[in-house]
Design a protein around this motif. Sequence first.
Motif, short mmCIF file in Angstrom:
data_model
loop_
_atom_site.label_atom_id
_atom_site.label_comp_id
_atom_site.label_asym_id
_atom_site.label_seq_id
_atom_site.Cartn_x
_atom_site.Cartn_y
_atom_site.Cartn_z
N VAL A 355 0.82 -1.05 0.09
CA VAL A 355 0.24 0.12 0.16
C VAL A 355 0.84 1.28 0.11
CG1 VAL A 355 -1.74 1.41 1.21
CG2 VAL A 355 -1.86 -1.04 1.16
N ALA A 356 1.81 1.25 0.81
CA ALA A 356 2.99 2.48 0.81
C ALA A 356 3.33 2.80 -0.55
CB ALA A 356 3.91 1.84 1.58
N GLN A 357 3.89 1.71 -1.55
CA GLN A 357 4.24 1.98 -2.63
C GLN A 357 3.48 2.49 -3.62
OE1 GLN A 357 7.86 1.32 -3.53
NE2 GLN A 357 7.05 3.04 -4.91
N GLU A 358 1.98 1.86 -3.52
CA GLU A 358 0.90 2.07 -4.24
C GLU A 358 0.57 3.72 -4.01
OE1 GLU A 358 -1.59 0.45 -7.42
OE2 GLU A 358 -0.51 -0.72 -5.76
N ILE A 359 0.53 4.17 -2.78
CA ILE A 359 0.40 5.56 -2.49
C ILE A 359 1.38 6.62 -2.85
CG2 ILE A 359 0.28 7.26 -0.65
CD1 ILE A 359 -1.20 4.98 1.12
N SER A 360 2.65 6.18 -2.75
CA SER A 360 3.69 7.01 -3.13
C SER A 360 3.71 7.22 -4.86
CB SER A 360 5.09 6.39 -2.76
OG SER A 360 6.29 6.87 -3.18
N ASN A 361 3.44 6.06 -5.69
CA ASN A 361 3.34 6.16 -7.02
C ASN A 361 2.09 7.07 -7.42
OD1 ASN A 361 5.55 4.25 -7.13
ND2 ASN A 361 4.31 2.63 -7.70
N ASN A 362 1.02 6.82 -6.85
CA ASN A 362 -0.11 7.64 -7.26
C ASN A 362 -0.12 9.15 -6.86
OD1 ASN A 362 -1.06 5.31 -8.52
ND2 ASN A 362 -2.30 4.78 -6.48
N ALA A 363 0.71 9.54 -5.67
CA ALA A 363 0.83 10.73 -5.33
C ALA A 363 1.79 11.61 -6.18
CB ALA A 363 1.68 10.88 -3.92
N VAL A 364 2.83 10.86 -6.88
CA VAL A 364 3.43 11.56 -7.80
C VAL A 364 2.63 11.36 -9.36
CG1 VAL A 364 5.31 11.03 -9.61
CG2 VAL A 364 5.80 10.74 -7.22
N SER A 365 1.78 10.67 -9.81
CA SER A 365 1.08 10.64 -10.94
C SER A 365 -0.05 11.79 -10.62
CB SER A 365 0.44 9.28 -10.96
OG SER A 365 1.25 8.31 -11.27
N ALA A 366 -0.66 11.93 -9.46
CA ALA A 366 -1.80 12.81 -9.43
C ALA A 366 -1.25 14.24 -9.41
CB ALA A 366 -2.62 12.79 -7.85
N SER A 367 -0.10 14.33 -8.85
CA SER A 367 0.58 15.90 -9.04
C SER A 367 1.18 16.10 -10.21
CB SER A 367 1.65 15.96 -7.93
OG SER A 367 2.62 15.09 -7.87
N THR A 368 1.52 15.06 -11.07
CA THR A 368 2.52 15.53 -12.50
C THR A 368 1.77 15.01 -13.78
OG1 THR A 368 3.64 13.60 -12.38
CG2 THR A 368 4.44 15.60 -10.99
N ARG A 369 0.53 14.16 -13.53
CA ARG A 369 0.23 13.40 -14.74
C ARG A 369 -1.18 13.49 -14.94
NH1 ARG A 369 4.79 8.64 -13.80
NH2 ARG A 369 6.39 9.94 -14.08
N ASP A 370 -2.03 14.28 -14.06
CA ASP A 370 -3.43 14.17 -14.34
C ASP A 370 -3.79 15.06 -15.48
OD1 ASP A 370 -6.30 14.96 -14.11
OD2 ASP A 370 -6.15 14.54 -11.96
N PRO A 371 -4.16 14.57 -16.75
CA PRO A 371 -4.60 15.46 -17.82
C PRO A 371 -5.19 16.79 -17.60
CG PRO A 371 -5.42 13.26 -18.07
CD PRO A 371 -4.64 13.06 -16.69
N ARG A 372 -6.09 16.92 -16.66
CA ARG A 372 -7.04 18.02 -16.62
C ARG A 372 -6.12 19.22 -15.99
NH1 ARG A 372 -10.93 14.64 -12.70
NH2 ARG A 372 -8.94 13.97 -12.02
N PHE A 373 -4.98 18.80 -15.38
CA PHE A 373 -4.28 19.87 -14.57
C PHE A 373 -2.82 20.14 -15.01
CE2 PHE A 373 -7.61 18.36 -11.89
CZ PHE A 373 -8.48 19.15 -11.80
N PRO A 374 -2.35 21.29 -15.03
CA PRO A 374 -0.71 21.46 -15.35
C PRO A 374 0.08 20.72 -14.13
CG PRO A 374 -1.46 23.52 -14.71
CD PRO A 374 -2.90 22.66 -14.95
N PRO A 375 1.28 20.08 -14.18
CA PRO A 375 1.88 19.74 -13.13
C PRO A 375 1.91 20.67 -11.88
CG PRO A 375 2.91 19.40 -15.10
CD PRO A 375 1.98 20.25 -15.35
N VAL A 376 1.99 20.08 -10.81
CA VAL A 376 1.98 20.86 -9.25
C VAL A 376 3.37 21.69 -9.36
CG1 VAL A 376 2.12 20.95 -7.02
CG2 VAL A 376 0.35 19.76 -8.19
#
Length: 462
Positions: A355-376
């Motif tokens: 779960v820790a690795q899942e959260i870490s990976n998805n935190a990076v993706s949510a902040s940099t790869r969500d196509p609706r928003f520019p990277p944080v």
Amino acid sequence: MNCHLPIRDLLGSNVSVIASYMVPHPPLIVPAVGRGGEEKVSKTIASYRKVAAEIASLKPETIVIISPHSVMYSDYFHISPGDGAEGSFAMFRAPEVKFKEEYDKELIDAICSAAKREDFPCGTKGERDPELDHGTMVPLWFIRKEYKGGKIVRIGLSGLSFNQHFRLGQIIAEAIDSLNRRAVIVGSGDLSHKLQDYGPYGFAAEGPEYDSRIMDVMGRAAFDELLKFDEDFCDRAAECGHRSFVIMAGCWNNRRVKAHVYSHEDVTGVGYGICSFLPDDKPDIYVRLARLSLESYIRDGRRLRIPEDISGILDEGENIPEELLSTRAGAFVSIHKNGDLRGCIGTIGPTSSSVAQEISNNAVSASTRDPRFPPVRVSEFDSLEINVDVLMPPEDIDSLDKLDVRKYGVIVSTPDGRRGLLLPDLEGVDTVEDQVSIAMYKGGIGSHEKYYLQRFMVVRHR
């Protein structure tokens, strides 16, 4: 997979519950009743006095008391109606100990209205005895010695499931928050009545086991574990307050709390436990891990090493939760800025080693790869709010009747592999039909196509 755009962490919205308390209610500890016999439970009395002093320091506008000895129905939660109520310890040979309390009618109306909106079985109908019960008066005896202010709300239990009791707590919290009321919640209830051979109900092995488990759970504020107690086990232990404690726990609505155990006694053959719960608004380790992951990647271009880098976000004396490293599950990380969604990406099922690795990976993706928003950007770090939802395994369902937009998320899938997901408790998603329709839209699934439904629960961290 992305989140639905207008998302808000509803479970963290209630800020008006300022404290809650688990307390017993033996009339014995009132001196006029005990007549010296109260000395045998001196630890409980000393703890009660500390609780009363703390409540006085908080100056609540309302004290919500949940009592097993108020009006109780098998399929309905009763809230005492009217302007107020009186009571005394006359049935315990102390008629001189009297109470006259004013009810918070506005809050009672708000709770009833919130319950009615979702057809939840709760209200003021069926009042059989308007007098205050001892499950209400014992806590008040201590509180009123320290604090004369605040109206009360008196709520009874029911024969419904533990989950329904927890939901009532959530409804109470939503009503309190809607009025911006400073409220304290008192979960009144004794523990097992079968702790000693000489006790009023004799001894059963389940008695000490129940007391040990409940004090451990409450001492950790592990409120979700209250729902995992087997009801037959609780009956064999002859406990009194479990459902009171479940409602009280629901009032925290998944907010982080700090628990403090004052005392536990079993010298009468009945368990008396006293704990306090105060808000702890520091993000839990799941959220701290998500924040560290995105900040490390955006600032330095470095992904975290799991578990080595987690040690840097631990408080003194804090350990990494075992389940964070030993279990695998899907997880969503959602990022908000000034109340608006800034990024959200997650996985329906596990794709990483923990779960820790899942959260870490998805935190990076949510902040940099969500196509609706520019990277944080680094300049935004201080204004970001981060939530983490860990998904429980989905289960197949065959109809919309088995969905609940507050409790369950939904996955809609087609035979050719397309699927859309929607988390539970999303702002603006008020009906099951809306929930399924949005999930279908996200999955590119037309209303005329064949599809399958699954539901899932989440553990929400903030």
